[in-house]
Enzyme design. Structure first.
Site, mmCIF file in Angstrom:
data_model
loop_
_atom_site.group_PDB
_atom_site.id
_atom_site.type_symbol
_atom_site.label_atom_id
_atom_site.label_comp_id
_atom_site.label_asym_id
_atom_site.label_seq_id
_atom_site.Cartn_x
_atom_site.Cartn_y
_atom_site.Cartn_z
ATOM 1 N N ASP A 9 35.621 25.790 47.258
ATOM 2 C CA ASP A 9 35.896 26.902 46.113
ATOM 3 C C ASP A 9 35.895 26.227 44.829
ATOM 4 O O ASP A 9 36.192 27.279 44.306
ATOM 5 C CB ASP A 9 35.865 28.577 46.514
ATOM 6 N N GLY A 28 40.878 37.507 47.025
ATOM 7 C CA GLY A 28 41.150 39.064 46.243
ATOM 8 C C GLY A 28 41.744 38.721 45.099
ATOM 9 O O GLY A 28 41.339 38.091 44.833
ATOM 10 N N THR A 73 44.222 39.005 41.936
ATOM 11 C CA THR A 73 46.135 38.296 41.682
ATOM 12 C C THR A 73 46.379 39.310 40.978
ATOM 13 O O THR A 73 45.006 39.678 40.038
ATOM 14 C CB THR A 73 45.671 36.858 41.379
ATOM 15 N N LYS A 122 49.149 37.046 45.449
ATOM 16 C CA LYS A 122 47.383 37.112 45.477
ATOM 17 C C LYS A 122 46.965 38.023 46.918
ATOM 18 O O LYS A 122 47.792 37.323 47.780
ATOM 19 C CB LYS A 122 46.722 35.713 45.880
ATOM 20 N N GLY A 164 39.404 37.245 43.081
ATOM 21 C CA GLY A 164 38.215 35.332 43.873
ATOM 22 C C GLY A 164 37.893 35.974 44.986
ATOM 23 O O GLY A 164 37.973 37.093 45.258
ATOM 24 N N GLY A 165 37.509 34.578 45.467
ATOM 25 C CA GLY A 165 37.043 35.570 47.316
ATOM 26 C C GLY A 165 37.358 36.182 48.053
ATOM 27 O O GLY A 165 37.048 36.943 48.711
ATOM 28 N N ILE A 169 45.511 40.202 37.138
ATOM 29 C CA ILE A 169 44.658 38.517 36.073
ATOM 30 C C ILE A 169 43.855 38.367 36.319
ATOM 31 O O ILE A 169 43.718 37.171 35.998
ATOM 32 C CB ILE A 169 45.914 37.880 36.107
ATOM 33 N N GLY A 170 43.135 38.717 38.239
ATOM 34 C CA GLY A 170 41.656 37.450 38.148
ATOM 35 C C GLY A 170 41.207 38.056 39.661
ATOM 36 O O GLY A 170 42.077 38.494 40.256
#
Ligand SMILES: *[C@@H]1O[C@H](CO)[C@@H](O)[C@H](O)[C@H]1NC(C)=O
Ligand SMILES: *[C@@H]1O[C@H](CO)[C@@H](O)[C@H](O)[C@H]1NC(C)=O
Ligand SMILES: CC(=O)N[C@H]1CO[C@H](CO)[C@@H](O)[C@@H]1O
Length: 725
Positions: A569, A457, A459, A473, A454-455, A451-452
């Site tokens: 972030d 890793g 999620t 995550k 990020g910097g 579902i996402g």
């Protein structure tokens, strides 16, 4: 180098013994003076530590008997070395420039040769040239630290090492013995630390140039009372704090002051009126505030005044406008001021009329600027270089990331070794959480459940048992450090509770696998929200609620957590929404948690391009104001429906990011254009303007000009009364 150097030195020693007798006799006859040949050897040793790709020092050789005739060497009447001048770059001097040591950075002592230089380090043997008055090796490639021995050369009058790569801690230099020093030029090197107190001992100082380093601290008051000071160049460092009212006391001969490009605040000291000879005053790009002092108009010789990009408010004194001496006057980019902010908090009612006025007035007095100065060109070059490096880093980052991801896809989702091992749990969710059922619920971390990204890793959504869903995550870090330290850090994160922070439910960490389990929020991220918002009118009240909640969460991390947490972030994709559009900040504490772990984020900056504060990108040093900046970008995105690096900006002159775009529209009085379609019409206007101004002040270039997160929250709480009176 070491080996060759020693061989060379041995050879030179035998050679110089050969010539010694000859030289002695020759010079004895010619001048009747005894020549100290040890200085010749010192020069040869000096040369040994340098590298000389352009053979500037080809005359420096034992076979060339009189070292006083070598390139760049000047001796006094006792045949002792008194001057060393090896100018490099295109600024090769011809003859002595000491008399009219003039620097507008377009130094005019240049002869034809261009681009030649010496490199390497300045050897400690320079300390044996006891009669040295001038040490001038500017625009070369000298690196390393300066040898301590220099500071014992009591006859030094000029130190000019501008434009090299010298590093070292300025605080450690002891200037006590340099009583004769007139010119100290260490501009455009890599010095850090503070200006040491001992510099006050150099009472004859006439030129002080430390521009373009990384010097911090306040500008010491004694600088303003060095009686013979003519030029002081401290621009483009990291000086902060204010200049006290009595700063300029003995400035009778002061001609040129350049403090631009620092973080200075407070008012221009009124004592500036004492500096009657002042011709140039450059204070641009700082956080100076208050009114423009009328004392400036008492300076009859003032020709160039640049106080742009500060936070000055109020009117320019008429006397200054009428000044006959002023040739260039730049006051642009001021008056977008905290004063307005503070007033608006105190008195919201009068806000909109004030805004009109400020908008109508801003940027009206523009300088008579033409072309670029050399300094500006250099800065532009440096800035372009930084941007280039950033782009390369970003490309490298994505390249690495894709490689990593494709290798993951190709099927090594690390085999569960740990079976039914339970996770460390901070909060029960009503179903047992084990390594197995997490891995299972995420389909072995397959993209279907992702579902996402990020910097740190990706999620995944994981339905652990019917009706119980968590977000997992998975950290892409290599555990090369101890698990215990990680455990300790993460436990402290597990304790943090705030209604607008995502809850850390538990975690799992082994040498092969690490993931964090959070509560799952079905509303998606604020990033998606902004995209969808384009097609539907979301009430201003909702927007306000989101930015207010995020501000309280950040203020909590900054001020109430122990230890304090910088997010580093902040961006819409890190803000998650529940079904009622209540925002939750995620990813907090991770950059600290993972410090020292090998993440795929290769730069020291743990932010996202477009959201990273300028000073953080440059220095890698984070402060709470870094979060304030990113928050401001997010706020601007929310009210404009534009992205931080919106494709539409590329066609705009001077508008690469949402920050420069919004600031430009503001300055040009076109603030209505900032808002998303329909928003301005829906009003209320004063709230919209207040939000815009908050976004602008949060993204102020100088970090000192940005408010604290708790001030932001306070202002937003005030605005709330517009909705619920
Ligand atoms: C600088 O040098 C040029 C020629 O090389 C000369 O025309 C000019 O007047 C000089 N300027 C100053 C300020 O000395
Ligand atoms: C520079 O030197 C000073 C004084 O010795 C010291 O306090 C400071 O920490 C040093 N700065 C750095 C960055 O090493
Ligand atoms: C140029 C200038 O000073 N303009 C305005 C700055 O803002 C104040 C209000 O705070 C106005 O009064 C000034 O006219």
């Amino acid at each position: 180098m070491g080996l060759f150097g020693m061989g060379g030195r041995k050879r030179q020693r035998s050679n110089s013994i050969l010539f010694l007798v000859f030289n002695l006799m020759f010079l004895w006859f010619v001048s009747g003076e005894f020549v100290d040949f040890s200085e010749k050897n010192r020069l040869l040793e000096l040369k040994n530590a340098l590298f000389d790709p352009h053979n500037l020092l080809s005359s420096w050789k034992p076979a060339n008997p009189n070292h006083c005739s070598w390139f760049g060497v000047t001796c006094n009447s006792h045949a002792r070395v008194s001057e060393l001048r090896i100018p490099g770059g295109k600024f090769i001097h011809s003859g002595s420039c000491l008399g009219d040591y003039h620097f507008d950075l377009e130094r005019n002592c240049s002869s034809g040769r261009k681009g030649k230089f010496v490199g390497g380090i300045l050897s400690n043997v320079i300390g044996d040239l006891l009669e040295l008055r001038v040490l001038s090796v500017p625009f070369n490639q000298i690196s390393g630290e300066l040898p301590d021995a220099i500071w014992g050369l009591r006859n030094l009058e000029v130190i000019d090492l501008e434009g090299n790569s010298i590093n070292g801690n300025l605080s450690m230099i002891d200037f006590t013995y340099l009583k004769k020093l007139q010119v100290l030029n260490l501009g455009f090197n890599r010095l850090f630390g503070k200006i040491p107190k001992s510099l006050a001992e150099c009472e004859g100082l006439s030129i002080l140039n430390l521009a373009g380093n990384r010097i911090h601290g306040t500008i010491p008051v004694f600088i303003g009372s060095i009686r013979k000071l003519k030029g002081v160049y401290l621009s483009f460092n990291r000086f902060f704090g204010s200049l006290p009212d009595e700063f300029w006391t003995n400035c009778d001969v002061l001609d040129h002051v350049d403090f631009s490009g620092n973080f200075l605040d407070g008012k221009i000291p009124k004592s500036i009126r004492n500096c009657g000879k002042l011709r140039t005053l450059l204070l641009f790009s700082n956080a100076f505030s208050g009114g423009v002092p009328s004392e400036l108009s008492m300076l009859e010789n003032l020709a160039v005044l640049d106080i742009s990009r500060n936070r000055f408010v109020g009117n320019i004194p008429v006397s200054l406008v009428n000044s006959k001496s002023l040739v260039k006057f730049d006051f642009s980019s001021n008056n977008v001021s905290e004063q307005i902010m503070v007033e608006s908090v105190v008195n919201l009612q009068s806000l909109s009329s004030q805004h009109r006025r400020a908008l109508a007035d801003s940027g009206t007095v523009d300088g008579k600027k033409k072309g670029f100065t050399l300094l500006e060109l250099v800065l532009i070059l440096v800035a372009s270089l930084i941007v280039l490096i950033l782009i390369v880093l970003i490309i490298a980052y994505f390249y690495m990331r894709n490689r990593r991801r494709s290798s993951q896809v190709e099927g090594i989702p690390s085999p569960p070794r740990s079976g039914t091992e339970r996770l460390v749990i901070f909060k029960e969710v009503g179903a047992p959480l084990t390594f197995d059922n997490v891995v299972q619920a995420t389909g072995n971390f397959t993209s279907r459940y992702c579902i996402g990204n990020g910097g740190f890793g990706s999620t995944y959504r994981a339905e652990i048992s019917p009706g119980i869903t968590v977000a997992v995550k998975r950290l892409t870090v290599e555990m090369c450090q101890g698990v215990p330290q990680f455990n300790a850090e993460i436990r402290s994160l597990g304790q943090i509770r705030h209604p607008n922070l995502i809850t850390l439910i538990g975690y799992y960490a082994s040498m092969s696998e690490m993931f964090l389990v959070y509560n799952y929020l079905p509303g998606g991220s604020l990033e998606e929200f902004i995209c969808q918002k384009r097609n539907s009118v979301i009430g201003l009240k909702t927007v306000h609620k989101i930015v207010f909640d995020v501000a309280t969460a950040l203020a909590f991390l900054h001020d109430e957590c122990n230890p304090r947490i910088l997010h580093r972030d902040v961006k819409p994709s890190n803000i998650l929404l529940d079904k009622d559009l209540k925002p939750y900040l995620s990813d907090f504490g991770l950059s600290r948690l993972l410090e020292g772990f090998e993440t795929h984020v290769t730069t020291g900056v743990a932010g996202t391009f477009g959201y990273v504060a300028p000073e953080y990108a440059l220095t890698c040093r984070a402060s709470d104001k870094v979060d304030v900046y990113s928050y401001g970008v997010m706020l601007l995105e929310l009210i404009s429906d534009k992205r931080a690096l919106d494709p539409s900006f590329s066609s705009q002159e001077n508008g690469y990011t949402i920050v420069s775009w919004a600031w430009r529209l503001w300055r040009e009085g076109r603030m209505v254009e900032v808002f998303a379609p329909g928003m301005w019409e829906a009003g209320p206007e004063n709230v919209l303007l207040e939000l815009l101004q908050l976004g602008l002040v949060c993204t102020e270039e100088a970090s000192g000009g940005r408010p604290k997160m708790r001030q932001v929250a306070r202002i937003l709480r005030q605005i709330q009364t517009a909705f619920d009176p």
